[in-house]
Enzyme design. Structure first.
Site, PDB file in Angstrom:
ATOM      1  CD  GLU A   1      24.789 -58.084  28.532  1.00  0.00           C
ATOM      2  OE1 GLU A   1      24.265 -56.554  28.164  1.00  0.00           O
ATOM      3  OE2 GLU A   1      24.919 -58.147  29.654  1.00  0.00           O
ATOM      4  CB  VAL A   2      27.242 -65.630  24.870  1.00  0.00           C
ATOM      5  CG1 VAL A   2      29.142 -65.919  25.128  1.00  0.00           C
ATOM      6  CG2 VAL A   2      26.204 -66.262  25.620  1.00  0.00           C
TER       7      VAL A   2
END
Ligand SMILES: *[C@@H]1O[C@H](CO)[C@@H](O)[C@H](O)[C@H]1NC(C)=O
Ligand SMILES: *[C@@H]1O[C@H](CO)[C@@H](O)[C@H](O)[C@H]1NC(C)=O
Ligand SMILES: *[C@@H]1O[C@H](CO)[C@@H](O)[C@H](O)[C@H]1NC(C)=O
Ligand SMILES: *[C@@H]1O[C@H](CO)[C@@H](O)[C@H](O)[C@H]1NC(C)=O
Ligand SMILES: *[C@@H]1O[C@H](CO)[C@@H](O)[C@H](O)[C@H]1NC(C)=O
Ligand SMILES: *[C@@H]1O[C@H](CO)[C@@H](O)[C@H](O)[C@H]1NC(C)=O
Ligand SMILES: *[C@@H]1O[C@H](CO)[C@@H](O)[C@H](O)[C@H]1NC(C)=O
Ligand SMILES: *[C@@H]1O[C@H](CO)[C@@H](O)[C@H](O)[C@H]1NC(C)=O
Length: 568
Positions: free
Chosen positions: A326-327
């Site tokens: 989840e960057v």
């Protein structure tokens, strides 16, 4: 259908139901062994019954532990027989269990041999448990303990011949101790439960944006500033205690330090290394609090090196999990310095992310560990990482990763996320109280629709059990392998008060398909019909063993035969 064909069909059906009916024991084993033959006797325990283990500390300790457990548990099944049971013969007395271990000096790690053969003779005497390693002996002891019941006031073992081995080498639970903190005692209890279920991995998601409960010697400031309180920190001593407890139960403990995203808690002590902490989380992170490491700052990597180095000393396992999920490109782009770097090097945020994972991979390898990460860098950033990177899947289809040469761990959020279905937790989220039928029309109302959390609904044990570990997995040369699976518990809405309830007995449904596989020896898909009497009884047995596993059905169902099944 012709009359002859119909007759044949009925005959086949009758034969099939005969097979089902011809059980001759009432022991509900879980996970089900690969090969199991009931031999028809119940053998009372000799009053001097003992378990003899060879010269291996873990096996001897386990032998003592299981002897105590068997004598104390005196299991009277809650789940009554569901079909006619062939009456059991009485067969002498059981004098001992003799454990044989081929290689006495084996280290618990990925891929270690866990197979065992267990025979309780129908005439009593000495039972035998043969294994190649002490870990196999522990798995066999667990099965042995499940073969005992108390009947007519007497503790008896059900005679049987068992050959067993795990289908997948990596079978675990992921526990997030950063969104909410757990006492060490809860973690040790979870290791006990893992061992009861023949699971061998505790994947410990130690840190996240909300808190950093990890008290390191090299960087105590991270926890001093980043933990919820001074009491909610795992000291190095605590970590070692968990590792050693895991060792004694044959459970590997794999640490995860999630990064580059999910790191706002690092900013409390190293604000120069973390960006976008003061931004709107909706735009810049998966959930509050926003914050991601600055991958363009060299000091970021010095800190990572220190962390990986210290954890590598504490956790002996050959795997290290580096997170990597989840960057947000928004988060990095809103940082002027990072933007400038991207422009200067003509890079996209995805390329920066890939570069970050490569660098972390090198650091992990330099510490003689194999890196494991979440799928995101490969799926979202299209990172071309070293084939040695093991990838944990939570949203994508496995073939996409396997064909790129990576081994995978199954953790599909659609099956294995144990936190799902609790509704939203963002304080004024109204999606749980409004119902927008048109938003969900044509889509399952439960999935991402009105009234649920992103991964709603709650995953029932039946849902978990229905996962096919082999689905669309082919093995072309160069493909990665399925190493196994993990059921995951994200802890936004869980802490010590309901940990066991979230994990068990649903985790046992995962444990069985990880150990026994999704198909039996004949190639038949494992069915709910075979599992439900066993998981029903197992739930009560877990409770007796101190695991607060939740009820699956009204207790009435356990003595109602097939009365709680859907019938025509
Ligand atoms: C097992 O089930 C059969 C048929 O339902 C019943 O007659 C019998 O009493 C049951 N035996 C036990 C021990 O519960
Ligand atoms: C056990 O194995 C370790 C490393 O594999 C080795 O150092 C040690 O000498 C061995 N011990 C025995 C008793 O064989
Ligand atoms: C179990 O028995 C089978 C069949 O005899 C044998 O091939 C296998 O090696 C045995 N496994 C162990 C762990 O002793
Ligand atoms: C960071 O490290 C790289 C490679 O070692 C070096 O080329 C660069 O000059 C360093 N940057 C800073 C700001 O120290
Ligand atoms: C930047 O990278 C893109 C894609 O790799 C390339 O097409 C372009 O020519 C590069 N621009 C410069 C100025 O190097
Ligand atoms: C939740 O609160 C925020 C901040 O006050 C507000 O902007 C937002 O509209 C609220 N959302 C809902 C669904 O009420
Ligand atoms: C319901 O959902 C649909 C589809 O997402 C959307 O177009 C519509 O505006 C929503 N209606 C309400 C009342 O929120
Ligand atoms: C199976 O995997 C292939 C790629 O290897 C993919 O193209 C195909 O759509 C998948 N089939 C199903 C039914 O998911």
């Amino acid at each position: 259908m012709s009359a002859a064909l119909l007759m044949k069909f009925i005959t086949v059906l009758a034969a099939a139901s005969l097979l089902v009916a011809s059980i001759d024991a009432k022991t509900w084993l879980l996970p089900i062994p690969q090969s199991l033959k009931w031999t028809g006797s119940e053998i009372p325990l000799d009053e001097n019954f003992d378990i003899h283990a060879p010269d291996n500390a873990q096996a001897q300790e386990a032998a003592n532990r299981y002897k105590k457990l068997i004598l104390k548990e005196k299991w009277v099944p809650y789940q009554k027989n569901v079909t006619e049971i062939t009456p059991l013969k009485k067969g002498g007395v059981l004098k001992s269990l003799q454990i044989g271990i081929k290689d006495l000096n084996v280290t618990l790690d990925f891929g270690v041999d866990e197979s065992y053969n267990l025979t309780i003779p129908e005439t009593g005497g000495d039972a035998t448990l043969d294994a190649n390693t002490w870990i196999g002996a522990l798995r066999g002891l667990e099965t042995f303990s499940q073969l005992f019941v108390k009947t007519d006031g007497q503790l008896v073992a059900h005679s049987s011949v068992i050959q067993d081995w795990p289908t997948y080498p990596h079978r675990g639970i992921m526990l997030d101790t950063a969104r909410n903190f757990y006492e060490v005692e809860s973690i040790l209890r979870t290791i006990d439960a893992l061992a009861y279920n023949k699971m061998n991995v505790l994947h410990w998601h130690l840190t996240d944006s909300q808190s950093w409960p990890l008290g390191l010697n090299k960087h105590p400031e991270l926890a001093e500033k980043g933990a919820y309180s001074a009491e909610q920190i795992y000291s190095v001593k605590d970590l070692k205690k968990v590792v050693s407890y895991g060792q004694s139960r044959g459970v590997r403990v794999i640490p995860e330090i999630d990064m580059p995203a999910h790191t706002a808690s690092i900013a409390k002590s190293h604000s120069d290394l973390v960006t976008c902490t003061d931004t709107n989380w909706l735009t810049n992170a998966a959930e509050p609090a926003p914050g991601a490491l600055d991958p363009t700052n060299n000091h970021t990597y010095s800190l990572i090196e220190d962390i990986v180095e210290e954890l590598s000393e504490i956790f002996p396992d050959s795997f290290y999990h580096a997170g990597g999920d989840e960057v947000s490109s928004h988060c990095w782009k809103q940082d002027k310095k990072i933007s400038k770097y991207l422009k200067k090097h003509n890079m996209t945020t995805n390329e920066l992310w890939s570069q970050f994972e490569d660098k972390v991979g090198t650091i992990v390898n330099n510490n003689k560990k194999r890196i494991m990460i979440w799928e995101d860098a490969i799926v979202k950033a299209k990172a071309d990482l070293s084939k040695d990177v093991a990838v944990q899947i939570w949203t994508t289809i496995p073939e996409k990763i396997i064909r790129r040469g990576h081994d995978i761990i199954h953790s599909s959020s659609d099956y294995f996320y144990l936190d799902c279905g609790g509704g939203g937790w963002v304080q004024n989220d109204t999606s749980y109280v409004t119902s927008n039928q048109s938003a969900t029309a044509g889509v399952s109302q439960n999935y991402g629709g009105a009234g649920g959390s992103w991964c709603a609904p709650y995953k029932t044990w039946q849902r978990i059990y229905s996962f096919d570990m082999t689905y669309n997995i082919t093995s072309n040369p160069g493909d990665g392998q399925v190493l196994g699976g993990e059921a995951a518990l994200w802890s936004e809405q869980t802490d010590d008060t309901d940990l066991d309830a979230k994990l068990w007995p649903r985790g046992s449904a995962a444990a069985e398909i990880f150990w026994s596989g999704s198909y039996d020896k004949e190639g038949n898909r494992r069915s709910l019909d075979d599992m439900w009497p066993r998981i029903n009884d197992w739930r009560y047995r877990l409770v007796r063993r101190g695991i607060a596993a939740i009820a699956l059905v009204p207790q009435w169902c356990l003595s109602a035969g097939t009365g709680c099944l859907i019938t025509q």
